[in-house]
Motif scaffolding. Sequence first.
Motif, PDB file in Angstrom:
ATOM      1  N   ARG A  40       1.035  -1.169   0.194  1.00 55.80           N
ATOM      2  CA  ARG A  40       0.043   0.211   0.128  1.00 55.80           C
ATOM      3  C   ARG A  40       1.040   1.240  -0.385  1.00 55.80           C
ATOM      4  NH1 ARG A  40      -4.561  -0.180   3.870  1.00 55.80           N
ATOM      5  NH2 ARG A  40      -5.447  -0.789   2.516  1.00 55.80           N
ATOM      6  N   ASP A  41       1.016   2.011  -1.422  1.00 56.32           N
ATOM      7  CA  ASP A  41       1.514   3.186  -1.195  1.00 56.32           C
ATOM      8  C   ASP A  41       1.342   3.600  -0.804  1.00 56.32           C
ATOM      9  OD1 ASP A  41       3.692   1.400  -2.854  1.00 56.32           O
ATOM     10  OD2 ASP A  41       2.322   2.506  -4.689  1.00 56.32           O
ATOM     11  N   ARG A  42       2.627   4.988   0.180  1.00 55.26           N
ATOM     12  CA  ARG A  42       1.453   6.074   0.283  1.00 55.26           C
ATOM     13  C   ARG A  42       1.958   7.440   0.155  1.00 55.26           C
ATOM     14  NH1 ARG A  42       5.906   9.677   3.217  1.00 55.26           N
ATOM     15  NH2 ARG A  42       7.889   8.469   1.592  1.00 55.26           N
ATOM     16  N   LEU A  49      -4.382  13.186  -1.214  1.00 53.56           N
ATOM     17  CA  LEU A  49      -5.225  14.494  -0.350  1.00 53.56           C
ATOM     18  C   LEU A  49      -4.836  15.704  -1.016  1.00 53.56           C
ATOM     19  CD1 LEU A  49      -3.992  12.421   2.578  1.00 53.56           C
ATOM     20  CD2 LEU A  49      -6.305  12.902   1.815  1.00 53.56           C
ATOM     21  N   CYS A  50      -4.153  15.476  -1.931  1.00 53.56           N
ATOM     22  CA  CYS A  50      -3.398  17.297  -2.275  1.00 53.56           C
ATOM     23  C   CYS A  50      -4.021  18.061  -3.599  1.00 53.56           C
ATOM     24  CB  CYS A  50      -1.980  17.686  -3.313  1.00 53.56           C
ATOM     25  SG  CYS A  50      -0.616  16.742  -1.401  1.00 53.56           S
ATOM     26  N   GLY A  51      -4.525  17.072  -3.686  1.00 53.69           N
ATOM     27  CA  GLY A  51      -6.353  17.390  -5.407  1.00 53.69           C
ATOM     28  C   GLY A  51      -5.410  16.794  -6.308  1.00 53.69           C
ATOM     29  N   CYS A  52      -4.409  16.375  -6.312  1.00 57.26           N
ATOM     30  CA  CYS A  52      -4.921  15.741  -8.176  1.00 57.26           C
ATOM     31  C   CYS A  52      -4.861  14.114  -7.954  1.00 57.26           C
ATOM     32  CB  CYS A  52      -2.203  15.132  -7.535  1.00 57.26           C
ATOM     33  SG  CYS A  52      -1.766  15.979  -7.403  1.00 57.26           S
ATOM     34  N   VAL A  53      -5.114  14.466  -9.437  1.00 56.56           N
ATOM     35  CA  VAL A  53      -5.950  13.320  -9.863  1.00 56.56           C
ATOM     36  C   VAL A  53      -4.526  12.365 -10.020  1.00 56.56           C
ATOM     37  CG1 VAL A  53      -6.630  12.365 -12.099  1.00 56.56           C
ATOM     38  CG2 VAL A  53      -7.292  14.766 -11.545  1.00 56.56           C
ATOM     39  N   VAL A  54      -4.862  10.963  -9.585  1.00 61.69           N
ATOM     40  CA  VAL A  54      -3.974  10.151  -9.424  1.00 61.69           C
ATOM     41  C   VAL A  54      -4.016   8.980 -11.037  1.00 61.69           C
ATOM     42  CG1 VAL A  54      -3.217   8.152  -8.088  1.00 61.69           C
ATOM     43  CG2 VAL A  54      -4.277  10.307  -6.605  1.00 61.69           C
TER      44      VAL A  54
END
Length: 129
Positions: A40-42, A49-54
């Motif tokens: 499970r990657d951090r 949480l910073c608002g990025c599209v992942v």
Amino acid sequence: MAASPAEIQWVPIENMSPAEVAQLLGRSKVYVDFGPHPGRDRIPREAALCGCVVITNTQGSAGNEVDVPIGPDYKFDERHTLCVPQVLARIGEAMVDHARMAEGFAAYRQWIEDHRQAFCKRATPAWPR
């Protein structure tokens, strides 16, 4: 990365302090991680949480909904040749309509927060007073 348009600026997250990573993610619109995802990657969670599209690949823990519960439209199998244009198209969409696409990660952000709270609750000893 080589196939991407010039207006996409790629910044590898390496040799950075935690504060520098947070600053980078805070000003980024998209976070792309095609690494091996051994657990499970951090960083994908921090990016969300910073608002990025992942955007991830489907290898390791990113390949399941337990460890990286984001929609299949944001997970790509890099072993297929069609992956590159699909990833670039998704990045382009995120650059144009970032607010709407980032809002689509609200459930992922809530999942992250729920896990954080559960961890804190388990990690806090109930010492008698």
